[in-house]
Design an enzyme around this catalytic site. Sequence first.
Site, short mmCIF file in Angstrom:
data_model
loop_
_atom_site.label_atom_id
_atom_site.label_comp_id
_atom_site.label_asym_id
_atom_site.label_seq_id
_atom_site.Cartn_x
_atom_site.Cartn_y
_atom_site.Cartn_z
N GLU A 85 -43.44 107.33 -84.19
CA GLU A 85 -42.08 106.78 -84.12
C GLU A 85 -41.42 107.02 -82.76
O GLU A 85 -40.88 106.07 -82.18
CB GLU A 85 -41.23 107.38 -85.25
CG GLU A 85 -40.11 106.49 -85.71
CD GLU A 85 -38.76 107.05 -85.34
OE1 GLU A 85 -37.87 106.26 -85.03
OE2 GLU A 85 -38.61 108.29 -85.35
N ARG A 119 -36.53 99.93 -88.13
CA ARG A 119 -36.76 100.69 -86.89
C ARG A 119 -37.09 99.79 -85.69
O ARG A 119 -37.79 100.21 -84.76
CB ARG A 119 -37.90 101.71 -87.07
CG ARG A 119 -37.56 102.90 -87.96
CD ARG A 119 -36.49 103.76 -87.33
NE ARG A 119 -36.38 105.05 -87.98
CZ ARG A 119 -35.55 105.31 -89.00
NH1 ARG A 119 -34.76 104.39 -89.48
NH2 ARG A 119 -35.53 106.53 -89.51
N SER A 133 -38.46 112.41 -87.38
CA SER A 133 -39.66 111.78 -87.95
C SER A 133 -40.64 111.46 -86.84
O SER A 133 -40.30 110.74 -85.90
CB SER A 133 -39.29 110.48 -88.65
OG SER A 133 -38.45 110.73 -89.74
#
Length: 342
Positions: free
Chosen positions: A338, A169, A243
């Site tokens: 996130e 990520r 998410s």
Amino acid sequence: MIVYMKIRENVPIAELTTMRMGGFARYVVEITTVNDIVEAYKFADEKGLPTYILGGGSNTIGRDEGFDGVILLNKLRGIDVLGDDGETVTVQAMAGEKLDDLAAFTVERDLTGIEAMSAIPGTVGAAPVQNVGAYGQDIGAVLVSVEAFDTELRDFITLSVKELGFRYRRSILNSDMKKRFFVTAVTVRLRRGEIAGELYRSLQAYLDENGIADRRPATIRDAVIAVRAGKIPNPMKIASSGSFFKNVSVDEAEIDGLRAKFPNIPIYKIGESWEVAAGWLIEQTGLKGQLLHGMRVSDKAALILINESAGNYADLAAARAAIVAAVRDKFGLELEQEPEEI
Ligand code: EPU
């Protein structure tokens, strides 16, 4: 200066983002040609305002105070095949395309590499920024290069996969060089044929349950769409940012200690890093399915937060704090958000 771009004033950030909250953006500029990028940065400079690049808005959350700046809405379109050596095919997509449309384009040509990223709500341009991935594939693994406008050099440049420094990520685009580049296009090289290696567990389970043996890109795409539909709410229909928490990175040295205390703890190796499944951590605290300050912890996947009735960003912040504290108390691990914030 004659500006041909479409500029809107005082636009609710809630209308541009799938979490559907936040105050007003002072200006929103639609970028439909690469020249619009140059003009948009000039416009922001003249006004002395900061900028923020937005794609589909599925990974950005608006704050109550709004954004006193210029949002650059990436609407650059086009997908082309650049090369084909028989075994691999090189495909370039403009950054404003939906990642799912690129997945569909490559699957139609029987190419493997991004079919497991089907049904991800974001744009192509967002994919390299946070090294988007799902079900065992990530964009960093197939990416050749990224075309971008460098806001420092005020010029168009190419970044190679090596320069982008992909990790879980993460890339230079959301860390060291955050905000420096406006991604205009992404080039990937994909292989003809079936997905390689061991499949992601929940994907394999779905194929087994449905007696599906083949591994063609189209089969994997259909399976991923089905698995996601059962677990991940579509942010176009239900307000969320996918998410809400990242999985938690841990050092290899911590793993034995965690496993001794929590024998079932799911820890995965992703690239070079070890990640604890955040959804599992949240579920273990008993918060799965709960409504906290108007934010629902999804009863299907605990790391997804749904904006059911949160009045404002402060509600979201309170819900987040409660979840982070519960996981910290039980596991001594620190959850991190996130999505980006504007
Ligand atoms: N789990 C639970 N309870 C839950 C959710 C998950 O115990 O409520 C456990 C699962 O049983 C499994 C593990 O946690 O053992 C991992 O769950 P899952 O396979 O659903 O994936 P994830 O790690 O929760 C990540 C991505 C998703 C992506 C899926 C599938 C992050 C932050 N999220 O979720 O990405 O779709 O893998 O590859 O990396 C997104 O980023 O918006 C997103 C949806």
